[in-house]
Scaffold this motif. Structure first.
Motif, PDB file in Angstrom:
ATOM      1  N   SER A  65       0.797  -1.120   0.002  1.00 51.45           N
ATOM      2  CA  SER A  65      -0.159   0.038  -0.024  1.00 51.45           C
ATOM      3  C   SER A  65       0.962   1.378   0.164  1.00 51.45           C
ATOM      4  O   SER A  65       0.403   2.368  -0.086  1.00 51.45           O
ATOM      5  CB  SER A  65      -1.060   0.103   1.247  1.00 51.45           C
ATOM      6  N   ALA A  66       2.256   1.228   0.023  1.00 51.93           N
ATOM      7  CA  ALA A  66       3.055   2.224   0.178  1.00 51.93           C
ATOM      8  C   ALA A  66       4.381   1.834  -0.640  1.00 51.93           C
ATOM      9  O   ALA A  66       4.546   0.664  -0.881  1.00 51.93           O
ATOM     10  CB  ALA A  66       3.316   2.590   1.512  1.00 51.93           C
ATOM     11  N   ARG A 105       0.391   4.671  12.655  1.00 51.23           N
ATOM     12  CA  ARG A 105      -0.130   4.591  11.138  1.00 51.23           C
ATOM     13  C   ARG A 105      -1.488   5.379  10.968  1.00 51.23           C
ATOM     14  O   ARG A 105      -1.803   6.124  10.446  1.00 51.23           O
ATOM     15  CB  ARG A 105       0.242   3.618  10.068  1.00 51.23           C
ATOM     16  N   LEU A 106      -2.528   4.431  11.591  1.00 52.30           N
ATOM     17  CA  LEU A 106      -4.096   4.715  11.402  1.00 52.30           C
ATOM     18  C   LEU A 106      -4.039   6.213  12.008  1.00 52.30           C
ATOM     19  O   LEU A 106      -4.932   7.119  11.290  1.00 52.30           O
ATOM     20  CB  LEU A 106      -4.632   3.858  12.157  1.00 52.30           C
ATOM     21  N   ARG A 107      -3.637   6.592  13.028  1.00 48.57           N
ATOM     22  CA  ARG A 107      -4.023   8.003  13.657  1.00 48.57           C
ATOM     23  C   ARG A 107      -3.370   8.839  12.969  1.00 48.57           C
ATOM     24  O   ARG A 107      -4.114  10.064  12.453  1.00 48.57           O
ATOM     25  CB  ARG A 107      -3.262   8.107  15.181  1.00 48.57           C
ATOM     26  N   ARG A 108      -2.236   8.816  12.344  1.00 52.88           N
ATOM     27  CA  ARG A 108      -1.573   9.823  11.427  1.00 52.88           C
ATOM     28  C   ARG A 108      -2.557   9.647  10.180  1.00 52.88           C
ATOM     29  O   ARG A 108      -2.856  11.167   9.694  1.00 52.88           O
ATOM     30  CB  ARG A 108      -0.178   9.275  11.086  1.00 52.88           C
ATOM     31  N   MET A 109      -3.119   8.742   9.466  1.00 48.89           N
ATOM     32  CA  MET A 109      -3.888   9.008   8.432  1.00 48.89           C
ATOM     33  C   MET A 109      -5.387   9.556   8.898  1.00 48.89           C
ATOM     34  O   MET A 109      -5.885  10.289   8.163  1.00 48.89           O
ATOM     35  CB  MET A 109      -4.305   7.542   7.745  1.00 48.89           C
TER      36      MET A 109
ATOM     37  N   LEU B  44     -17.026   6.041   8.176  1.00 51.34           N
ATOM     38  CA  LEU B  44     -15.800   5.431   7.760  1.00 51.34           C
ATOM     39  C   LEU B  44     -16.098   4.027   7.374  1.00 51.34           C
ATOM     40  O   LEU B  44     -15.757   3.314   6.566  1.00 51.34           O
ATOM     41  CB  LEU B  44     -14.889   5.524   8.727  1.00 51.34           C
ATOM     42  N   GLU B  45     -16.855   3.498   8.467  1.00 55.33           N
ATOM     43  CA  GLU B  45     -17.081   1.894   8.273  1.00 55.33           C
ATOM     44  C   GLU B  45     -18.326   1.613   9.133  1.00 55.33           C
ATOM     45  O   GLU B  45     -18.528   2.246  10.016  1.00 55.33           O
ATOM     46  CB  GLU B  45     -15.647   1.467   8.804  1.00 55.33           C
ATOM     47  N   ARG B 108      -7.999   1.396   3.601  1.00 59.74           N
ATOM     48  CA  ARG B 108      -9.111   2.259   3.373  1.00 59.74           C
ATOM     49  C   ARG B 108      -8.671   3.703   3.336  1.00 59.74           C
ATOM     50  O   ARG B 108      -8.948   4.558   2.604  1.00 59.74           O
ATOM     51  CB  ARG B 108     -10.292   1.982   4.127  1.00 59.74           C
ATOM     52  N   MET B 109      -7.951   4.079   4.516  1.00 57.28           N
ATOM     53  CA  MET B 109      -7.337   5.573   4.675  1.00 57.28           C
ATOM     54  C   MET B 109      -6.505   5.736   3.548  1.00 57.28           C
ATOM     55  O   MET B 109      -6.356   6.855   3.231  1.00 57.28           O
ATOM     56  CB  MET B 109      -6.813   5.699   6.103  1.00 57.28           C
TER      57      MET B 109
END
Lengths: 116, 116
Positions: A65-66, A105-109, B44-45, B108-109
């Protein structure tokens, strides 16, 4: 155990480890240098010594994904599916570590999504 | 074990379980109905039976990064830190499940970030 791994790969600054959309079979532990993760050409995060990246391919078997690129000379240890499951089963702390990385990572996104 | 839990909470459609920014002490397993996660008012979900949400508060002890609201009558089992660690240590499959959930959210993000 991972830090002295004979399978460790040496990278030169600028080397790409994987690109967005590639199939992925390994997560990587950084044992020297710094790795930058980017998305559509934009830097998301720098992973330094002790950090893990590429774990999502082992969790859901989706394409990368990156993009991961060494920004300095670096050394990484590849972790395949078998070893990943072994670490999860035998070192619960590893599971919490991986979750920490993902939560960050989720919080950053999330913060990014709110700022646009 | 979790599905017959006496601590299960019954919710009515429209109930908010937690709001963005709240301190969080529990993850939740959905055992009936559907829960919507939203960020800054945007859905979001939807988490349905068997799904987990709110796990990030247990992993990194940060405030809730999203709002969770029942969109139908629903039932959820709260999972506190102690039980979360117990599940991680004793059921490696649980760790993989939680990581799956997080990986899905991250992808998803990421897709969202690329589309803006």
């Amino acid at each position: 155990m991972l830090r002295d791994d004979p399978a460790a790969k040496s990278l030169v600054a600028g080397d790409t480890i994987f690109s967005e959309g590639d199939p992925g079979e390994f997560a990587f532990l950084v044992i020297d240098g710094e790795i930058e993760l980017s998305l559509a050409g934009e830097a998301l995060e720098t992973v330094s010594v002790g950090g893990i990246f590429g774990e999502m391919a082992l969790i859901d078997h989706s394409p990368r994904s990156a993009t991961a690129r060494a920004t300095t000379d670096a050394k990484v240890v590849p972790i395949d599916q078998k070893r990943f499951l072994y670490l999860l089963q035998n070192t619960p702390f590893f599971a919490v570590e991986v979750m920490h990385v993902m939560a960050n990572r989720l919080r950053r996104m999330d913060a990014r999504a709110k700022s646009v």
